[in-house]
Structures are given as structure tokens and as C-alpha cells.
Design a protein around this motif. Structure first.
Motif, PDB file in Angstrom:
ATOM      1  N   ASN A 157      -6.939  -8.972   0.352  1.00 58.21           N
ATOM      2  CA  ASN A 157      -6.612  -7.664   0.918  1.00 58.21           C
ATOM      3  C   ASN A 157      -6.038  -6.689  -0.110  1.00 58.21           C
ATOM      4  N   TYR A 158      -5.684  -7.199  -1.286  1.00 57.09           N
ATOM      5  CA  TYR A 158      -5.038  -6.348  -2.287  1.00 57.09           C
ATOM      6  C   TYR A 158      -5.642  -6.622  -3.661  1.00 57.09           C
ATOM      7  N   LYS A 159      -5.583  -5.630  -4.505  1.00 60.74           N
ATOM      8  CA  LYS A 159      -6.032  -5.778  -5.888  1.00 60.74           C
ATOM      9  C   LYS A 159      -5.425  -4.662  -6.724  1.00 60.74           C
ATOM     10  N   LEU A 160      -5.507  -4.803  -8.035  1.00 60.18           N
ATOM     11  CA  LEU A 160      -5.032  -3.752  -8.913  1.00 60.18           C
ATOM     12  C   LEU A 160      -5.945  -2.536  -8.819  1.00 60.18           C
ATOM     13  N   GLU A 161      -5.342  -1.361  -8.873  1.00 64.88           N
ATOM     14  CA  GLU A 161      -6.131  -0.151  -9.050  1.00 64.88           C
ATOM     15  C   GLU A 161      -6.865  -0.243 -10.393  1.00 64.88           C
ATOM     16  N   ASN A 162      -8.075   0.278 -10.445  1.00 69.83           N
ATOM     17  CA  ASN A 162      -8.773   0.308 -11.725  1.00 69.83           C
ATOM     18  C   ASN A 162      -8.020   1.177 -12.728  1.00 69.83           C
ATOM     19  N   ASP A 163      -7.440   2.257 -12.239  1.00 63.63           N
ATOM     20  CA  ASP A 163      -6.686   3.189 -13.067  1.00 63.63           C
ATOM     21  C   ASP A 163      -5.231   3.132 -12.641  1.00 63.63           C
ATOM     22  N   PHE A 164      -4.346   2.759 -13.555  1.00 63.04           N
ATOM     23  CA  PHE A 164      -2.919   2.653 -13.268  1.00 63.04           C
ATOM     24  C   PHE A 164      -2.381   3.901 -12.575  1.00 63.04           C
ATOM     25  N   GLU A 165      -2.817   5.072 -13.011  1.00 59.72           N
ATOM     26  CA  GLU A 165      -2.273   6.327 -12.501  1.00 59.72           C
ATOM     27  C   GLU A 165      -2.594   6.555 -11.027  1.00 59.72           C
ATOM     28  N   ASP A 166      -3.616   5.876 -10.509  1.00 61.03           N
ATOM     29  CA  ASP A 166      -4.010   6.078  -9.114  1.00 61.03           C
ATOM     30  C   ASP A 166      -3.040   5.453  -8.125  1.00 61.03           C
ATOM     31  N   ASN A 167      -2.037   4.718  -8.628  1.00 61.89           N
ATOM     32  CA  ASN A 167      -0.999   4.169  -7.752  1.00 61.89           C
ATOM     33  C   ASN A 167      -0.072   5.248  -7.206  1.00 61.89           C
ATOM     34  N   PHE A 168       0.017   6.387  -7.897  1.00 59.49           N
ATOM     35  CA  PHE A 168       1.119   7.304  -7.662  1.00 59.49           C
ATOM     36  C   PHE A 168       0.636   8.627  -7.082  1.00 59.49           C
ATOM     37  N   GLY A 169       1.491   9.177  -6.214  1.00 61.29           N
ATOM     38  CA  GLY A 169       1.178  10.449  -5.592  1.00 61.29           C
ATOM     39  C   GLY A 169       0.743  10.283  -4.149  1.00 61.29           C
ATOM     40  N   VAL A 170       0.839  11.352  -3.381  1.00 56.10           N
ATOM     41  CA  VAL A 170       0.492  11.325  -1.960  1.00 56.10           C
ATOM     42  C   VAL A 170      -0.945  10.853  -1.715  1.00 56.10           C
ATOM     43  N   PRO A 171      -1.927  11.211  -2.560  1.00 58.35           N
ATOM     44  CA  PRO A 171      -3.297  10.740  -2.304  1.00 58.35           C
ATOM     45  C   PRO A 171      -3.438   9.222  -2.274  1.00 58.35           C
ATOM     46  N   ALA A 172      -2.507   8.490  -2.888  1.00 57.85           N
ATOM     47  CA  ALA A 172      -2.595   7.025  -2.904  1.00 57.85           C
ATOM     48  C   ALA A 172      -2.087   6.385  -1.618  1.00 57.85           C
ATOM     49  N   GLU A 173      -1.333   7.128  -0.824  1.00 56.68           N
ATOM     50  CA  GLU A 173      -0.652   6.552   0.335  1.00 56.68           C
ATOM     51  C   GLU A 173      -1.650   6.072   1.388  1.00 56.68           C
ATOM     52  N   ASN A 174      -1.500   4.807   1.776  1.00 52.48           N
ATOM     53  CA  ASN A 174      -2.353   4.153   2.765  1.00 52.48           C
ATOM     54  C   ASN A 174      -3.812   4.078   2.327  1.00 52.48           C
ATOM     55  N   ARG A 175      -4.049   4.291   1.037  1.00 53.13           N
ATOM     56  CA  ARG A 175      -5.398   4.182   0.482  1.00 53.13           C
ATOM     57  C   ARG A 175      -5.465   3.221  -0.697  1.00 53.13           C
ATOM     58  N   SER A 176      -4.365   3.139  -1.442  1.00 51.75           N
ATOM     59  CA  SER A 176      -4.391   2.313  -2.640  1.00 51.75           C
ATOM     60  C   SER A 176      -4.501   0.834  -2.288  1.00 51.75           C
ATOM     61  N   PRO A 177      -5.448   0.117  -2.885  1.00 53.02           N
ATOM     62  CA  PRO A 177      -5.552  -1.329  -2.636  1.00 53.02           C
ATOM     63  C   PRO A 177      -4.407  -2.116  -3.257  1.00 53.02           C
ATOM     64  N   GLU A 178      -3.571  -1.418  -4.059  1.00 47.44           N
ATOM     65  CA  GLU A 178      -2.460  -2.091  -4.741  1.00 47.44           C
ATOM     66  C   GLU A 178      -1.170  -2.052  -3.934  1.00 47.44           C
ATOM     67  N   HIS A 179      -1.032  -1.083  -3.037  1.00 44.08           N
ATOM     68  CA  HIS A 179       0.188  -0.954  -2.248  1.00 44.08           C
ATOM     69  C   HIS A 179       0.230  -2.045  -1.173  1.00 44.08           C
ATOM     70  N   ILE A 180       1.344  -2.754  -1.105  1.00 41.88           N
ATOM     71  CA  ILE A 180       1.495  -3.817  -0.107  1.00 41.88           C
ATOM     72  C   ILE A 180       2.458  -3.400   0.998  1.00 41.88           C
ATOM     73  N   PHE A 181       3.611  -2.847   0.630  1.00 40.83           N
ATOM     74  CA  PHE A 181       4.538  -2.325   1.635  1.00 40.83           C
ATOM     75  C   PHE A 181       5.224  -1.105   1.070  1.00 40.83           C
ATOM     76  N   THR A 182       5.312  -0.056   1.891  1.00 42.64           N
ATOM     77  CA  THR A 182       5.922   1.196   1.466  1.00 42.64           C
ATOM     78  C   THR A 182       6.896   1.693   2.525  1.00 42.64           C
ATOM     79  N   ILE A 183       7.759   2.617   2.123  1.00 41.75           N
ATOM     80  CA  ILE A 183       8.645   3.302   3.052  1.00 41.75           C
ATOM     81  C   ILE A 183       8.081   4.707   3.257  1.00 41.75           C
ATOM     82  N   HIS A 184       7.769   5.038   4.472  1.00 35.84           N
ATOM     83  CA  HIS A 184       7.086   6.298   4.762  1.00 35.84           C
ATOM     84  C   HIS A 184       8.031   7.497   4.665  1.00 35.84           C
ATOM     85  N   HIS A 185       7.517   8.587   4.102  1.00 36.80           N
ATOM     86  CA  HIS A 185       8.272   9.833   4.017  1.00 36.80           C
ATOM     87  C   HIS A 185       7.385  11.031   4.334  1.00 36.80           C
TER      88      HIS A 185
END
Length: 571
Positions: free
Chosen positions: A269-297
Motif C-alpha cells: 500500500n505504500y512506497k517511496l515517491e520517485n521524487d523526494f520533493e513530491d512528499n511535501f506541499g498540499v498537492p501531496a496530501e492524501n495522494r502521496s504513496p509515501e504518506h502513512i499517517f498525517t494530522i489534517h489541517h
């Protein structure tokens, strides 16, 4: 010490407007308490009850930076004068009245109280009614997951803590500190029971899942395997400038850390992003295959208990280079810890950025079509880059207005990269250095670095640092490795801004020449006071650091009351 009851239900209802807040701490009223009745009347009510565990955690997303990052060698805080909360942590002058331990400690227990309320109502609601049994199980599982995570933070930051597992706990339960092993046993029990009834995966990453429970279990077992220091062990070094003796790892718990890391890895269900930078920012939220658990804001004033001020505090004044950010890197030499080949470097520590609000041409076609700013001496220092809102087309470009940097970015509690680091560390300490290197090489490959044939402790520590820079793991790692004091004492004096050249405005002028005097240094405007403040903080760190900083002080309650809990050594 006169003991008073830690009334957690009352804590959640206290108005704390009389406390002093800083610009990174725009507090509204504490989260409202769900009315307690014997059973839930609907599925919606059940899920609403468990949702009360999250607002207290929303309040802590940026507070962890001021508490954990500032209490290391590589971060400083100028969030107000030096006698205010953030700078005091940065100066290693933290005490029982400091707002950050007060806030984190108390709101973790507020969250625990809401989890206890959910568990109690779930247990009462099994008897029947109109509720789906699956919803009851889900609500209970989410509550237990959060309670386990809360206690993991509490014991990592404060050691032995009270275990409060019901809404009707006694005064003794509210104030008596339990052994670290007993706290970890409860953490494992909560997370294991939660995992059984959580879905394997949830696209909304702020909803706990089996993957999230297994990831936090891996983190918990790795930390527990290091045999965390007891109250007596901290007491033995609290007044000295020495670290405890080296870790003697618990093999069985290391094996459990690997087991739970593998559950996450093998789930698919999870894997590293191909591009490290794609982990960060609002566009990654609930889309990044690297995120496992987050605190919503959603951001301040948008129904959020408190926006995530990570977007604001490390980039407080954006393109005004002469102002002091609320928190940031302690030295320019931190850049040298990253190889120039390391693709993680520019998003971790940036030295230049283009202002989206200052285009140089009518129709910009590249980043260079915007005005460029440099975050280097003699004006200022590098900036943390992970939490800056970026231009969707050009990541080197960012909005220059406060409105363009809203506090609506989710906190990444744990991502797949950390699971790999946990597994690698456990394998290394199980004597499997070659296998551990294979795990680490997944991160290094993405970063553009060569593979390691085997893994050393130094390599491991380096990868933790580079991969999770300013993600609030550095202090926790130094404590687990028992290297906090020595790291501060040996690394800080190597910094550029530790030199006597930066001691005062006068010393800087003497070395570099006054502004506009025709010398090379005087050809550009500089920010002499900024570097003098950095110098002060760096020297204060080495002067004040001692073994007591392996824990934070047991604070007062949100209303300033004595919680009646035995204090940690040295405070």
C-alpha cells in the motif's frame, strides 16, 4: 510537593486566553468536550465522538518543532525575545513554566481523555441499538490508535508518565508515574488492538489504518529496544556534561521492529515517491504513496483547532531577509552535511528562492523570470524548505505574501521512508549490516547517491538526518542513541557562527568592515544583529547542555496549576 488531581476532562474545557501566546501560536478555545452519555445513538455520533481525539493533536503540529528541533545543536528559535518560550528551548534554558512542554504534555493528555471517552462509549454501545457493529469497532480502533501514539510521545519526551485509561481515573492514577516498560506495554496493546479493527488502507491519511498502526508499532519497538533511560539513570547524569553509557539493545524487540516494518513494506500500500520533493506541499496530501499517517489541517480560522504553523515559522518573513525567522537552521555549515549530489538538499535547506509576486517579465516562462533572493551571509542564513508553499509549475518559486503561505499543510506523522530507516537500524543492531545497507540504499538511490556495500552506525545516523531533516526526529534519535550531550558539545563549536567573529555587531564590523565603506564586505548591506543573536544561542547551547535534557520538565497545567506529578531530574 503538594499533589493536585490532573482532571483531564476539565483541562479540555479550560479557557487559556490569559496565557501569553506568540505569533506562531494563534490559539482559539480548546476543543469542545463531547457530552458523555451511556451509549451512542447513531453511527454518525460514534464517529463524531472519536473525531474529538484529533483537535488536540492539531495544536501540536508546529509545537513539536519548537520543543524538539530547538533542543538540538542544529536549530535556533528567535520567536520573540530571548526570555520567551521558543528561544528559551533554543538556549537550553527550558523550565517547568515553558509554554512548549506545557502545551505538548497537556494536549496529549486531552487527546487521551477523548480517546478514553470513545472507548468507554464503544464498550457500552455493543449491547445493541441502531449502530453498526463495524462502526463501533472502527471508532474504538481509531481511539486506541491515537491513545497509543499519544503515550509513545509522552514516554519518549518525559519518561515514566501516568497511565490514564478511563474517564473515571483516580487521583493516584492521574499523578503516579508508571514504569517505562509498563507504558510501552500499554502502547503495544493499544496499537495491536487498533490494528485488528482498522482498514488495511485509507486514502484519507489522517484516518488511522492497519498500515499506520504497524508503522507506529515499528517505531515503538525500535525505541523500546534501546532500553530507554529510567528516572534514576537520568538522575545520575542530570547535572553532568556526559551522555549515558552506550545502548545495549534488546534483540527480541529489534526483531519485532523488523516484523512490523515488514508488514508495512509487504502490504503493497505504500512506497517511496520517485521524487523526494513530491512528499511535501498540499498537492501531496492524501495522494502521496509515501504518506502513512498525517494530522489534517485546514488552516487558522477554517475549522482547524490550530493551523500547522510549519508553513509560517521557518519562513516567517518570506522575502524580507533582515527579519529573524521564528525558527530555523543554526548555521550555514549545515549545508555541508548534504552532498551537492544529494537531491534532498534543496528542499531541506534552501539558499535561494524566487518571489512569485515579483515577476521580472509580463509572462514568466521560467523560475528565473522572477526576482531571486539569496539566503546566505552577509544578510541571513539558509531556510528550511519542506513546508514552503511552492508554485505548481516552478518549485523554485514561492508566493511572497502571507496569504500565499497559509497554515493549511498537513503534518506528516510518519512516512514510508521512516519505516525503511527503522528496519535498517533494527537490522544493523541485529548484526545484519549488509541486509541493512540494502534497505538504506532504497533511500540513497532516490537521493541520487551511490549504494553502500554495508552499513555502519555513522552511515545510519547520517541517513536519518538527511532524509528526515526538520521533521522532528533529530532529538528523538540523539536520545535513543544516547548522543545528545556529546553532539551539542562537539558539533556546535564547529559552526561558522560560533566563531568570535560573530559575537557582537562590533566584532563583525571589525572583521568585515562597516557598511558602505568601500571594502569588499561593505559593498552589501548586512544583518549584523542577526548573527550576534545566533552566536549567543550557539554558545548558550554548549554552556547549558547537560544530562537533564534527555527529558523535558514535567510542566504545569494549562491554567498554571501544579499537576502533582513527580518532577524529572534537574528541573
Amino acid at each position: 510537593m503538594k499533589k493536585k488531581s490532573l482532571n483531564l476532562a476539565a483541562l479540555a474545557a479550560i479557557l487559556i486566553s490569559s496565557l501569553v501566546f506568540y505569533s506562531c501560536e494563534n490559539e482559539s478555545d480548546p476543543p469542545s468536550v463531547v457530552t458523555e452519555e451511556s451509549v451512542w445513538k447513531s453511527d454518525q455520533e460514534a464517529l463524531a465522538t472519536v473525531n474529538a481525539v484529533y483537535p488536540p493533536l492539531q495544536r501540536l503540529s508546529s509545537s513539536y518543532s519548537f520543543l524538539l528541533e530547538s533542543a538540538t545543536e542544529n536549530t535556533i528559535s528567535f520567536e520573540g525575545a530571548d526570555d520567551e518560550a521558543g528561544p528559551l528551548v533554543s538556549l537550553f534554558q527550558t523550565d517547568i513554566n515553558n509554554w512548549y512542554p506545557t502545551k505538548v504534555f497537556n494536549y496529549l493528555y486531552v487527546s487521551i481523555n477523548e480517546a478514553n471517552r470513545t472507548v468507554a462509549k464503544a464498550d457500552s454501545s455493543y449491547a445493541g441499538g441502531n449502530l453498526s457493529q463495524d462502526v463501533i469497532k472502527l471508532a474504538r480502533a481509531r481511539a486506541k490508535f491515537v491513545r497509543g501514539l499519544d503515550y509513545l510521545y509522552l514516554t519518549q519526551l518525559w519518561g515514566e508518565v501516568p497511565l490514564i485509561l478511563s474517564t473515571t481515573s483516580s487521583k493516584k492514577e492521574q499523578t503516579e508515574r508508571q514504569s517505562i516498560d509498563k507504558v510501552y506495554e500499554q502502547i503495544v496493546q493499544d496499537l495491536t488492538e487498533a490494528e485488528a479493527d482498522l482498514p488495511p488502507f485509507d486514502q484519507t491519511r489522517s484516518n488511522p489504518s492497519k498500515g499506520a498502526a504497524n508503522a507506529i508499532l515499528a517505531r515503538a519497538y525500535l525505541t523500546w529496544a534501546s532500553k530507554p533511560l529510567s528516572q534514576n539513570e537520568v538522575g545520575a547524569i542530570s547535572g553532568s556534561k556526559t551522555d549515558p553509557s552506550a545502548v545495549t539493545w534488546d534483540t527480541k524487540k529489534l526483531e519485532k521492529a523488523v516484523e512490523y516494518a515488514d508488514r508495512v513494506i509487504n502490504s503493497g500500500n505504500y512506497k517511496l515517491e520517485n521524487d523526494f520533493e513530491d512528499n511535501f506541499g498540499v498537492p501531496a496530501e492524501n495522494r502521496s504513496p509515501e504518506h502513512i499517517f498525517t494530522i489534517h489541517h485546514d488552516g487558522d480560522g477554517q475549522g482547524d483547532a490550530q493551523g500547522n504553523h510549519q508553513t509560517h515559522c521557518p519562513f516567517t518573513f518570506r522575502f524580507d531577509l533582515y527579519q529573524d525567522n521564528h525558527i530555523g537552521p543554526a548555521d550555514v555549515t549545515l549545508l555541508d552535511r548534504f552532498s551537492d549530489k544529494d537531491k534532498r538538499k534543496r528542499f531541506s535547506l534552501l539558499t535561494r528562492l524566487y518571489n512569485q509576486d515579483e515577476p521580472l517579465v509580463n509572462s514568466p516562462q521560467s523560475a528565473s523570470d522572477y526576482k531571486e533572493y539569496h539566503y546566505v551571509y552577509p544578510i541571513t542564513s539558509p531556510r528550511v524548505g519542506k513546508y514552503i508553499h511552492r508554485n505548481s509549475k516552478y518549485p523554485e518559486v514561492a508566493p511572497g505574501t502571507e496569504a500565499g503561505q497559509p497554515n493549511n499543510i498537513n503534518r506528516i506523522e510518519i512516512r514510508y521512508a521512516e519505516v525503511l530507516l527503522i528496519k535498517a537500524e533494527a537490522l544493523l543492531n541485529l548484526g545484519k549490516a549488509t541486509e541493512a545497507a540494502g534497505v538504506i540504499n532504497e533511500l540513497r538511490k532516490r537521493a541520487g547517491l551511490s549504494d553502500l556495500a554495508t552499513l555502519t552506525q555513522k552511515d545510519l545516523e547520517n541517513e536519518w538526518y538527511l532524509e528526515l531533516f526538520f521533521e522532528q526526529k533529530h532529538w528523538l534519535n540523539l536520545v535513543r542513541w544516547r548522543k545528545l550531550v556529546n553532539t551539542v558539545l562537539t558539533e556546535t563549536p564547529k559552526f561558522e557562527y560560533y566563531k568570535e567573529d560573530y559575537k557582537s555587531v562590533e566584532s563583525q564590523v571589525a572583521k568585515f568592515g562597516p557598511e558602505n565603506d568601500g571594502t569588499q564586505a561593505g559593498k552589501v548591506k548586512t544583518n549584523y544583529p542577526f548573527f550576534a543573536k545566533v552566536y549567543k544561542h550557539l554558545h548558550s547551547k554548549t554552556t547549558n547542555v547537560s544530562g537533564r535534557f534527555y527529558r523535558f520538565p514535567i510542566p504545569k497545567g494549562l491554567s498554571g496549576n501544579d499537576l502533582g506529578i513527580e518532577q524529572n531530574p534537574g528541573y
